[in-house]
Design a protein around this motif. Structure first.
Motif, PDB file in Angstrom:
ATOM      1  N   SER A  20      -7.353  37.328 -40.530  1.00  0.00           N
ATOM      2  CA  SER A  20      -7.324  35.767 -41.001  1.00  0.00           C
ATOM      3  C   SER A  20      -5.894  35.344 -40.751  1.00  0.00           C
ATOM      4  CB  SER A  20      -7.638  35.996 -42.617  1.00  0.00           C
ATOM      5  OG  SER A  20      -6.676  36.344 -43.180  1.00  0.00           O
ATOM      6  N   TRP A  21      -5.965  34.124 -40.646  1.00  0.00           N
ATOM      7  CA  TRP A  21      -4.663  33.570 -40.465  1.00  0.00           C
ATOM      8  C   TRP A  21      -3.849  33.703 -41.398  1.00  0.00           C
ATOM      9  CZ3 TRP A  21      -3.552  32.603 -35.827  1.00  0.00           C
ATOM     10  CH2 TRP A  21      -4.297  31.802 -35.022  1.00  0.00           C
ATOM     11  N   GLU A  22      -4.193  33.986 -42.821  1.00  0.00           N
ATOM     12  CA  GLU A  22      -3.365  34.267 -43.900  1.00  0.00           C
ATOM     13  C   GLU A  22      -2.929  35.577 -43.809  1.00  0.00           C
ATOM     14  OE1 GLU A  22      -3.984  34.255 -48.923  1.00  0.00           O
ATOM     15  OE2 GLU A  22      -5.727  33.775 -47.685  1.00  0.00           O
ATOM     16  N   THR A  23      -3.483  36.737 -43.425  1.00  0.00           N
ATOM     17  CA  THR A  23      -3.297  37.978 -43.119  1.00  0.00           C
ATOM     18  C   THR A  23      -1.987  37.978 -42.131  1.00  0.00           C
ATOM     19  OG1 THR A  23      -5.177  38.889 -43.526  1.00  0.00           O
ATOM     20  CG2 THR A  23      -3.805  40.297 -42.356  1.00  0.00           C
ATOM     21  N   ILE A  24      -2.120  37.153 -41.001  1.00  0.00           N
ATOM     22  CA  ILE A  24      -1.074  37.223 -39.994  1.00  0.00           C
ATOM     23  C   ILE A  24       0.152  36.641 -40.332  1.00  0.00           C
ATOM     24  CG2 ILE A  24      -0.520  36.038 -37.649  1.00  0.00           C
ATOM     25  CD1 ILE A  24      -3.772  36.245 -37.016  1.00  0.00           C
ATOM     26  N   ALA A  25      -0.158  35.344 -41.165  1.00  0.00           N
ATOM     27  CA  ALA A  25       1.128  34.631 -41.766  1.00  0.00           C
ATOM     28  C   ALA A  25       1.835  35.550 -42.866  1.00  0.00           C
ATOM     29  CB  ALA A  25       0.625  33.355 -42.707  1.00  0.00           C
ATOM     30  N   GLU A  26       1.267  36.341 -43.604  1.00  0.00           N
ATOM     31  CA  GLU A  26       1.773  37.251 -44.290  1.00  0.00           C
ATOM     32  C   GLU A  26       2.637  38.356 -43.819  1.00  0.00           C
ATOM     33  OE1 GLU A  26      -1.236  38.762 -47.134  1.00  0.00           O
ATOM     34  OE2 GLU A  26      -1.598  36.850 -48.173  1.00  0.00           O
ATOM     35  N   ALA A  27       2.025  38.848 -42.672  1.00  0.00           N
ATOM     36  CA  ALA A  27       2.918  39.741 -41.919  1.00  0.00           C
ATOM     37  C   ALA A  27       3.968  39.161 -41.413  1.00  0.00           C
ATOM     38  CB  ALA A  27       1.856  40.483 -40.722  1.00  0.00           C
ATOM     39  N   VAL A  28       4.063  38.132 -40.920  1.00  0.00           N
ATOM     40  CA  VAL A  28       5.429  37.444 -40.388  1.00  0.00           C
ATOM     41  C   VAL A  28       6.195  36.643 -41.486  1.00  0.00           C
ATOM     42  CG1 VAL A  28       4.298  37.436 -38.210  1.00  0.00           C
ATOM     43  CG2 VAL A  28       4.299  35.334 -39.468  1.00  0.00           C
ATOM     44  N   GLY A  29       5.729  36.534 -42.536  1.00  0.00           N
ATOM     45  CA  GLY A  29       6.403  35.956 -43.654  1.00  0.00           C
ATOM     46  C   GLY A  29       6.618  34.184 -43.722  1.00  0.00           C
ATOM     47  N   MET A  30       5.365  33.933 -43.150  1.00  0.00           N
ATOM     48  CA  MET A  30       5.551  32.257 -42.996  1.00  0.00           C
ATOM     49  C   MET A  30       4.117  31.821 -43.473  1.00  0.00           C
ATOM     50  SD  MET A  30       8.428  31.729 -41.355  1.00  0.00           S
ATOM     51  CE  MET A  30       8.282  30.065 -40.753  1.00  0.00           C
ATOM     52  N   SER A  31       4.125  30.457 -43.558  1.00  0.00           N
ATOM     53  CA  SER A  31       2.847  29.878 -44.242  1.00  0.00           C
ATOM     54  C   SER A  31       1.632  29.863 -43.334  1.00  0.00           C
ATOM     55  CB  SER A  31       2.956  28.541 -44.776  1.00  0.00           C
ATOM     56  OG  SER A  31       2.921  27.602 -43.445  1.00  0.00           O
ATOM     57  N   ASP A  32       0.486  30.086 -43.778  1.00  0.00           N
ATOM     58  CA  ASP A  32      -0.638  30.031 -42.555  1.00  0.00           C
ATOM     59  C   ASP A  32      -0.858  28.966 -41.835  1.00  0.00           C
ATOM     60  OD1 ASP A  32      -1.607  28.570 -44.957  1.00  0.00           O
ATOM     61  OD2 ASP A  32      -3.539  29.713 -45.259  1.00  0.00           O
ATOM     62  N   VAL A  33      -0.782  27.692 -42.574  1.00  0.00           N
ATOM     63  CA  VAL A  33      -0.797  26.602 -41.650  1.00  0.00           C
ATOM     64  C   VAL A  33       0.138  26.590 -40.597  1.00  0.00           C
ATOM     65  CG1 VAL A  33      -0.485  24.054 -41.882  1.00  0.00           C
ATOM     66  CG2 VAL A  33      -1.677  25.282 -43.561  1.00  0.00           C
ATOM     67  N   TRP A  34       1.690  26.872 -40.967  1.00  0.00           N
ATOM     68  CA  TRP A  34       2.604  26.788 -39.811  1.00  0.00           C
ATOM     69  C   TRP A  34       2.443  27.910 -38.778  1.00  0.00           C
ATOM     70  CZ3 TRP A  34       6.094  29.941 -37.243  1.00  0.00           C
ATOM     71  CH2 TRP A  34       6.961  29.155 -36.539  1.00  0.00           C
ATOM     72  N   VAL A  35       1.848  29.141 -39.027  1.00  0.00           N
ATOM     73  CA  VAL A  35       1.503  30.117 -38.325  1.00  0.00           C
ATOM     74  C   VAL A  35       0.584  29.787 -37.261  1.00  0.00           C
ATOM     75  CG1 VAL A  35       0.848  32.521 -38.052  1.00  0.00           C
ATOM     76  CG2 VAL A  35       2.823  32.189 -39.610  1.00  0.00           C
ATOM     77  N   THR A  36      -0.517  29.151 -37.934  1.00  0.00           N
ATOM     78  CA  THR A  36      -1.760  28.823 -37.121  1.00  0.00           C
ATOM     79  C   THR A  36      -1.247  28.085 -36.122  1.00  0.00           C
ATOM     80  OG1 THR A  36      -3.106  29.362 -38.814  1.00  0.00           O
ATOM     81  CG2 THR A  36      -4.218  27.956 -37.310  1.00  0.00           C
ATOM     82  N   SER A  37      -0.448  26.807 -36.530  1.00  0.00           N
ATOM     83  CA  SER A  37      -0.034  25.624 -35.637  1.00  0.00           C
ATOM     84  C   SER A  37       0.749  26.532 -34.527  1.00  0.00           C
ATOM     85  CB  SER A  37       0.732  24.679 -36.357  1.00  0.00           C
ATOM     86  OG  SER A  37       1.376  23.912 -35.427  1.00  0.00           O
ATOM     87  N   ALA A  38       1.789  27.174 -34.785  1.00  0.00           N
ATOM     88  CA  ALA A  38       2.498  27.903 -33.683  1.00  0.00           C
ATOM     89  C   ALA A  38       1.812  28.728 -32.698  1.00  0.00           C
ATOM     90  CB  ALA A  38       3.659  28.863 -34.336  1.00  0.00           C
ATOM     91  N   CYS A  39       0.714  29.395 -33.205  1.00  0.00           N
ATOM     92  CA  CYS A  39      -0.196  30.153 -32.724  1.00  0.00           C
ATOM     93  C   CYS A  39      -1.075  29.232 -31.478  1.00  0.00           C
ATOM     94  CB  CYS A  39      -0.958  31.105 -33.328  1.00  0.00           C
ATOM     95  SG  CYS A  39      -0.072  32.417 -34.054  1.00  0.00           S
ATOM     96  N   LEU A  40      -1.285  28.188 -31.981  1.00  0.00           N
ATOM     97  CA  LEU A  40      -2.028  27.130 -31.238  1.00  0.00           C
ATOM     98  C   LEU A  40      -1.139  26.534 -30.307  1.00  0.00           C
ATOM     99  CD1 LEU A  40      -4.479  25.642 -33.752  1.00  0.00           C
ATOM    100  CD2 LEU A  40      -5.092  27.321 -31.884  1.00  0.00           C
ATOM    101  N   GLY A  41       0.324  26.483 -30.440  1.00  0.00           N
ATOM    102  CA  GLY A  41       1.351  25.985 -29.420  1.00  0.00           C
ATOM    103  C   GLY A  41       1.836  24.557 -29.692  1.00  0.00           C
ATOM    104  N   MET A  42       1.700  24.427 -30.944  1.00  0.00           N
ATOM    105  CA  MET A  42       2.302  23.130 -31.506  1.00  0.00           C
ATOM    106  C   MET A  42       3.464  23.259 -32.122  1.00  0.00           C
ATOM    107  SD  MET A  42      -0.059  20.776 -30.284  1.00  0.00           S
ATOM    108  CE  MET A  42       0.275  19.354 -31.060  1.00  0.00           C
ATOM    109  N   ASN A  43       4.194  24.616 -32.359  1.00  0.00           N
ATOM    110  CA  ASN A  43       5.338  24.634 -33.139  1.00  0.00           C
ATOM    111  C   ASN A  43       6.200  25.783 -32.257  1.00  0.00           C
ATOM    112  OD1 ASN A  43       6.111  22.735 -35.235  1.00  0.00           O
ATOM    113  ND2 ASN A  43       3.860  23.567 -35.891  1.00  0.00           N
ATOM    114  N   SER A  44       7.380  25.808 -32.081  1.00  0.00           N
ATOM    115  CA  SER A  44       8.296  26.965 -31.816  1.00  0.00           C
ATOM    116  C   SER A  44       8.415  27.949 -32.474  1.00  0.00           C
ATOM    117  CB  SER A  44       9.418  26.491 -30.914  1.00  0.00           C
ATOM    118  OG  SER A  44      10.131  25.982 -31.353  1.00  0.00           O
ATOM    119  N   CYS A  45       8.443  29.207 -32.420  1.00  0.00           N
ATOM    120  CA  CYS A  45       8.651  30.324 -33.559  1.00  0.00           C
ATOM    121  C   CYS A  45      10.095  30.535 -33.108  1.00  0.00           C
ATOM    122  CB  CYS A  45       8.022  31.644 -32.886  1.00  0.00           C
ATOM    123  SG  CYS A  45       6.295  31.442 -33.205  1.00  0.00           S
ATOM    124  N   PRO A  46      10.666  30.589 -34.343  1.00  0.00           N
ATOM    125  CA  PRO A  46      12.305  31.405 -34.382  1.00  0.00           C
ATOM    126  C   PRO A  46      12.044  32.864 -33.877  1.00  0.00           C
ATOM    127  CG  PRO A  46      11.693  30.431 -36.544  1.00  0.00           C
ATOM    128  CD  PRO A  46      10.423  30.364 -35.895  1.00  0.00           C
TER     129      PRO A  46
END
Length: 146
Positions: A20-46
Motif C-alpha cells: 500500500s502507499w501507507e506501507t511504502i510511506a512508513e518504510a521511508v518515513g514520510m506521509s502517504d500523500v507526499w510519497v505517492t505524489s513523489a512516486c507519480l513524479g510531482m515532487n522531488s525526493c531528498p
C-alpha cells in the motif's frame, strides 16, 4: 530512465508485492500523500528518501537520480474523466471562488501556498456511508505591494 519509467516500475512492484502507499510511506518515513505524489513524479525526493525508496522497493540504482529530479508540474488541462479526480475538479469549480472569498476575508489579499503545504487523507466510518476527509494545510502568502 525517465520519470514515467520509474513511476511504472513503482506501480509494478507495488502490485507484485501487494504494498500500500501507507506501507511504502512508513518504510521511508514520510506521509502517504507526499510519497505517492513523489512516486507519480510531482515532487522531488531528498537524497535520503530516494535511497530508502530504491532500497525498499528494489528499484534499479538509476531510479535514485530520477526520483531526485525537480519535476515540471504540469497536468492535462482537459476536464478529468476519472470520477474521483473529476469530483475534486468539480469541488474547485463550484467552491473555488467561495474558498477564495472566505480565505481572503480571514487572511487578507493572498493565496494558500502549495509549496509550504501538507495534505492528509482520512476515513471516517459512518452508518450512512463512509466519509472521505481531506485536510489541506498551506501557509498563507500575502500579495506584496510595491
Amino acid at each position: 530512465m525517465k520519470k514515467i519509467d520509474v513511476t511504472e516500475a513503482i506501480f509494478e512492484i507495488k502490485k507484485a508485492k501487494g504494498l500500500s502507499w501507507e506501507t511504502i510511506a512508513e518504510a521511508v518515513g514520510m506521509s502517504d500523500v507526499w510519497v505517492t505524489s513523489a512516486c507519480l513524479g510531482m515532487n522531488s525526493c531528498p537524497e535520503d528518501v530516494a535511497d530508502k525508496l530504491v532500497s525498499f522497493l528494489g528499484l534499479p540504482a538509476e531510479a535514485k537520480s530520477v526520483l531526485m529530479e525537480y519535476p515540471t508540474k504540469t497536468w492535462d488541462q482537459a476536464i478529468p474523466q476519472d470520477p474521483l479526480v473529476y469530483r475534486l475538479y468539480e469541488i474547485v469549480g463550484v467552491y473555488g471562488d467561495t474558498l477564495k472569498e472566505v480565505i481572503q476575508e480571514k487572511f487578507g489579499d493572498g493565496i494558500m501556498s502549495a509549496i509550504d503545504f501538507s495534505m492528509e487523507v482520512d476515513k471516517e466510518e459512518n452508518p450512512k456511508g463512509d466519509r472521505v476527509i481531506l485536510t489541506m494545510n498551506g501557509k498563507f502568502l500575502p500579495y506584496n505591494a510595491w
